[in-house]
Scaffold this motif. Structure first.
Motif, short mmCIF file in Angstrom:
data_model
loop_
_atom_site.label_atom_id
_atom_site.label_comp_id
_atom_site.label_asym_id
_atom_site.label_seq_id
_atom_site.Cartn_x
_atom_site.Cartn_y
_atom_site.Cartn_z
N HIS A 35 0.82 -1.21 0.00
CA HIS A 35 0.00 0.00 0.00
C HIS A 35 0.85 1.26 0.00
CE1 HIS A 35 -2.32 3.37 1.25
NE2 HIS A 35 -1.69 3.41 2.39
N GLU A 43 -1.99 -0.93 6.67
CA GLU A 43 -3.33 -1.46 6.82
C GLU A 43 -3.56 -2.13 8.18
OE1 GLU A 43 -2.90 -0.28 2.90
OE2 GLU A 43 -1.61 -1.59 4.04
N MET A 49 -8.08 4.20 7.32
CA MET A 49 -7.99 4.10 5.87
C MET A 49 -9.10 4.90 5.20
SD MET A 49 -7.65 0.75 3.42
CE MET A 49 -9.35 0.65 2.86
N GLY A 50 -10.26 4.97 5.80
CA GLY A 50 -11.36 5.76 5.25
C GLY A 50 -11.02 7.23 5.12
N ALA A 52 -7.80 8.17 4.43
CA ALA A 52 -6.46 8.09 3.83
C ALA A 52 -5.38 8.20 4.91
CB ALA A 52 -6.26 9.17 2.77
N THR A 86 -7.88 -6.38 5.87
CA THR A 86 -7.83 -5.59 4.64
C THR A 86 -7.44 -6.49 3.47
OG1 THR A 86 -7.17 -3.62 5.87
CG2 THR A 86 -6.82 -3.59 3.48
N THR A 443 -9.85 7.71 -0.92
CA THR A 443 -10.52 6.76 -0.04
C THR A 443 -11.86 7.28 0.44
OG1 THR A 443 -9.68 7.60 2.07
CG2 THR A 443 -8.22 6.15 0.83
N SER A 459 -14.02 0.50 4.76
CA SER A 459 -13.39 1.53 3.93
C SER A 459 -12.93 0.94 2.61
CB SER A 459 -12.20 2.16 4.65
OG SER A 459 -12.61 2.83 5.82
N TYR A 460 -12.88 1.81 1.61
CA TYR A 460 -12.36 1.44 0.29
C TYR A 460 -11.35 2.48 -0.16
CZ TYR A 460 -12.01 1.07 -4.77
OH TYR A 460 -11.51 0.99 -6.04
N ALA A 461 -10.29 2.02 -0.83
CA ALA A 461 -9.28 2.94 -1.36
C ALA A 461 -8.87 2.50 -2.76
CB ALA A 461 -8.05 2.96 -0.45
N ASN A 490 -6.32 -1.62 -5.37
CA ASN A 490 -7.60 -1.45 -4.69
C ASN A 490 -7.52 -2.09 -3.32
OD1 ASN A 490 -9.46 -0.27 -6.82
ND2 ASN A 490 -8.71 -2.08 -7.91
#
Length: 500
Positions: A35, A43, A49-50, A52, A86, A443, A459-461, A490
């Motif tokens: 990452h 992670e 993470m949501g 960043a 993650t 993110t 969360s997604y990034a 991703n």
């Protein structure tokens, strides 16, 4: 990246030694991309993470601070357990060309998609001992990566599979000095595992043996010419001896070429691991009722990696080993051991958070000491095998992020953030094991507080990777791979937190 080796006195040995050496050396370091820059991972918190990772150690309510800044545990009032998982999906596709030491094209495709999807787990537990002390323990993966190219791709002599994992157990304590200041410290036990495979170009090894034969032939011819010039042998006899020496050398070289044709590949699989210790210190400051500042420093951790290597050879190369005239000058590719000192970098993070009733905003600024990866020196149990030196010449990097939260209801939180991240290498020292480049990340995340004791977060990034050009990565047997990588990533992260 070019691999350099201490020179050998025999002209028939360098390429064979080099191929063996670099296979062991590669597995002992096995860097790759994850990452953050190079093979660094962040992670261990779906919440962070949501955003960043903005405010990663200052936003509050996140048990991952056990590993990210122990001083911030002073805000955790009670006993907490937090588990995160993650999924990292990373894609790396190569386009370019490859040629051998003579400039001939190397067969094979572009390697397919070298990326993969891997889970990264993290668990953190923290408890408040009294009004001043908090204790915590965390299990996470701060460094890790895996790539795998097609087995017969054009860059197979540099890399096929690379897998690196560093598992941390972190014991942390915080001390609350007053309502504004807290300090903390951690002890870190880290295990690093490395697993690597690559092909061995026995055609190039054969070329090295042929060069040695040519050098020996030239030396014999020069000796005969010197004897003739001194009147020790008649000119006619000298001419006949020279003709015989040249013919013998050509026949020997032709025989070597016949049993080491292009595409005659072997295979190396190498593994290594080590336990090592590190430490961490942090501070946590509340200048106002709405602002929080955290500063954390994690030490470098040095591993003395022990590695083992196993090889598959070709029938033609086995014939060369059976020749008494060659067996003493080229080592067999068989089980061997090696040691290398690998240092995971020091990391310093400044984290800020501003809290309001309906929203929060923050930033993170992280420095990673990748300059410790200047070169890797590998020493072998076999005293006849030369030391291997792998030059990396990486540079320190910076990671910067901004992000925030919006509290839609008492139970529902929405998050978003962006970040930029430098890469420690450039086109001149990039290789297929580390196809990294500068990154930008966007993110978003969501949190739901089911009760006063239980909450979940997701969360997604998406990671946008800059053009990753490679001017020319040179394998131990002189094969050159040049081109560029098209990369992206991703990440999907989930967490659950329970307060007792």
């Amino acid at each position: 990246m070019h691999k350099s080796f201490r020179s050998l006195s025999s002209a028939t040995r360098p390429l064979a030694f080099a191929a063996l050496s670099v296979a062991v050396a590669g597995a002992l370091v096995a860097p790759g991309m994850a990452h953050a820059s190079a093979f660094q991972l962040k992670e261990n918190s779906a919440k962070a993470m949501g955003r960043a990772y903005a405010g990663s150690a200052a936003a509050g309510g996140d048990v991952s601070v056990v590993a990210n800044n122990p001083a911030a545990m002073s805000d955790l009032d009670g006993t907490y357990v937090q588990a995160d998982i993650t999924a990292i999906n990373f894609s790396a596709k190569f386009s370019g060309s490859a040629h051998d030491v003579l400039g001939n094209p190397i067969s094979g495709g572009n390697g397919g998609d070298a990326g993969t999807t891997l889970p990264v787990p993290a668990v953190a537990i923290a408890t408040k001992v009294n009004d001043q002390f908090n204790l915590g323990i965390a299990f996470d993966v701060p460094f890790g990566f895996q790539t795998e190219y097609d087995r017969n791709w054009m860059g197979r002599y540099d890399a096929i599979k690379t897998k690196l994992q560093s598992f941390d157990t972190t014991l942390s304590a915080s001390f609350k000095i007053n309502d504004q200041w807290s300090v903390g410290a951690s002890a870190i036990a880290e295990r690093t595992n490395a697993d690597l495979t690559n092909a061995i170009n026995f055609n190039a090894v054969g070329l090295g043996i042929q060069q040695g034969i040519a050098a020996q032939t030239q030396a014999a011819v020069a000796q005969i010419q010197a004897a003739a010039a001194a009147g020790q042998i008649p000119p006619a006899q000298a001419a006949a001896m020279i003709q015989a020496a040249v013919a013998q050398g050509q026949a020997a070289a032709a025989g070597v070429a016949a049993v080491t044709p292009p595409g005659g590949d072997g295979y190396a699989e190498v593994k290594g691991n080590n336990w090592a210790w590190g430490w961490q210190v942090g501070t946590y400051w509340k200048p106002t009722a709405n602002d929080r500042v955290a500063l954390d420093y994690r030490s470098r951790i040095t591993h003395d990696i022990d590695g083992t290597a196993n090889f598959t050879t070709t029938p033609g190369y086995d014939l060369l080993l059976a020749n008494p005239a060659l067996a003493s000058s080229i080592p067999p590719f068989q089980h061997t051991t090696g040691k290398a000192r690998l240092t995971n970098p020091a990391v310093a993070t400044l984290s800020y958070w501003h809290q309001e009733a309906k929203f929060g905003l923050g930033f993170d600024l992280t420095w990673t000491q990748w300059s410790v990866m200047r070169q890797l020196t590998v020493n072998y149990a076999n005293a006849a095998q030369p030391t291997t030196v792998l030059p990396f010449n990486w540079r320190d990097t910076w990671y910067a992020s901004v992000g925030g939260e919006y509290y839609a209801t008492d139970k529902l939180t929405l998050r978003a953030g962006v970040s930029v991240d430098q890469a420690p290498m450039n086109a001149s020292n990039r290789d297929p094991r580390v196809p990294d480049a500068a990154r930008r990340m966007a993110t978003f995340g969501i949190g739901y507080k089911a009760s006063e004791h239980f909450e979940i977060n997701a969360s997604y990034a998406h990671i946008f990777v800059s053009h990753a050009g490679m001017n020319g990565s040179t394998s131990a047997t002189g094969d050159v791979l040049a081109g560029s990588f098209d990369d992206y990533g991703n990440l999907l992260s989930l967490s659950a937190q329970y307060k007792f």
